[in-house]
Design a protein around this motif. Structure first.
Motif: not given
Length: 285
Positions: A24-38, A10-22
Motif C-alpha cells: 500500500m502507499k503511505t497515503e493509505d497508511a491510516p486505513i491500514w492502521l485503523a484496520g489493525i486497531g491503532l 498508539f501508533g508507529p513512527g513511519g511504516n513498518s515491515e508489515a505495512f510494506h508487505a501490503t
C-alpha cells in the motif's frame, strides 16, 4: 485535539515491515492502521519534507476519516545548538517546512531533535538552542501545532529531560517529547523498572509545565541497545537484554488516567509493537 481524550493513542513512527508487505502507499497508511486497531501515526520527514502539498493533504484527510492522530518527525539535520550560526538559522527554515507539512496533515505535533553538546559545554549548547528557538518563535506566525523537543539518547547530545523542560519553559508552543528508550539508553539501562519510575517523568513535567502538558504528553517508545556513549540502535520488543519494558508504563497510564500519544519506534516491528502496548493497556480497563 489531545484535550478531551479518555485514553492514550498508539501508533508507529513511519511504516513498518508489515505495512510494506501490503504494498500500500503511505497515503493509505491510516486505513491500514485503523484496520489493525491503532489510532496514531508519526509521519517521518527525518531526511526532509519531500512529499507534495497535495499528497500531504490527502494523507491528512485519510487520517481524519479513519480516526488516526498524526504527528511529524522533523528533519534529523536540524541543529538547534550548532556552533555555526548559518547552520542554526537554516534550522528555522526546516522547522517552518515541518510546521507547514503538519498544517496540511492536521498533525498536532512536530518532533525536533534538540542538538549536540559534543564540542561545547552543555551550558553553551543550551544558550545556543534557546537562541535558535527564540528566533524560530519570533519569525513564525502563531499556530496550533506544537514544536515538540525530544529527549535524546546519546550522552554528547543535548536533550536530558531537565534540559528539554528548561527549553520548553520559554513558550507554551514548546512541549516535551519524552523518548523512554532514549532516556534508558542514555543512562545505560535500568532507568524504568517500575510504575513509579515512569510516574516520576510525568510528575516532573506536570510540576514544571502544568498538568495538561503531562497528561497529554507526546512520547516515543522502543527498546534500544546502548553502549558507554548511550544509544546505539533501536531493537524490537523481542529483545530481553536492553529494555525498557513497556508493561509498567501501561499500568502507570491506566492508574494515573493519563492520555498521551505513544509512538513506537521499534526496528521494523513498530506497528506490531505499538499494538502490543495498546492491547496491554486495554487489558487493564
Amino acid at each position: 485535539m489531545k484535550q478531551g481524550r479518555v485514553a492514550p493513542v498508539f501508533g508507529p513512527g513511519g511504516n513498518s515491515e508489515a505495512f510494506h508487505a501490503t504494498r500500500m502507499k503511505t497515503e493509505d497508511a491510516p486505513i491500514w492502521l485503523a484496520g489493525i486497531g491503532l489510532d496514531a501515526y508519526e509521519y517521518e520527514a527525518g531526511r526532509g519534507v519531500t512529499a507534495s502539498d497535495v499528497a500531504l493533504t490527502r494523507l491528512g484527510a485519510t487520517a481524519k476519516e479513519n480516526g488516526i492522530y498524526l504527528s511529524v518527525h522533523a528533519p534529523y539535520f536540524i541543529s538547534l545548538s550548532g556552533i555555526v550560526a548559518e547552520t542554526r538559522y537554516k534550522s528555522i527554515g526546516y522547522i517552518a517546512e515541518s510546521l507547514h507539512a503538519a498544517q496540511l496533515l492536521g498533525a498536532d505535533t512536530i518532533v525536533v531533535h534538540t542538538g549536540s553538546a559534543a564540542k561545547i559545554s552543555r551550558e553553551e549548547a543550551m544558550r545556543l538552542a534557546a537562541d535558535t528557538l527564540y528566533r524560530t518563535l519570533e519569525e513564525l506566525a502563531p499556530q496550533d501545532t506544537v514544536i515538540g523537543l525530544e529527549t535524546m539518547g546519546k550522552i554528547n547530545q543535548l536533550g536530558t529531560l531537565e534540559e528539554v523542560i528548561a527549553l520548553c519553559k520559554m513558550d507554551k508552543r514548546l512541549q516535551p517529547v519524552v523518548d523512554f528508550g532514549h532516556m534508558n539508553a542514555r543512562e545505560q539501562g535500568g532507568v524504568f523498572q517500575t510504575r513509579d519510575d515512569y510516574r516520576k517523568v510525568f510528575d516532573m513535567i506536570g510540576n514544571a509545565l502544568g498538568d495538561d502538558s503531562a497528561r497529554n504528553l507526546h512520547c516515543h517508545f522502543s527498546k534500544i541497545e546502548w553502549t558507554g556513549a548511550g544509544e546505539k540502535k533501536h531493537l524490537t520488543f523481542e529483545d530481553e537484554v536492553y529494555g525498557p519494558n513497556f508493561e509498567p508504563l501501561m499500568e502507570t497510564l491506566y492508574l494515573e488516567k493519563l492520555t498521551p500519544t505513544i509512538i513506537c519506534e521499534s526496528a521494523g516491528t513498530q506497528s506490531d509493537d505499538a499494538l502490543a502496548m495498546k492491547k496491554k493497556y486495554c487489558s487493564l480497563i
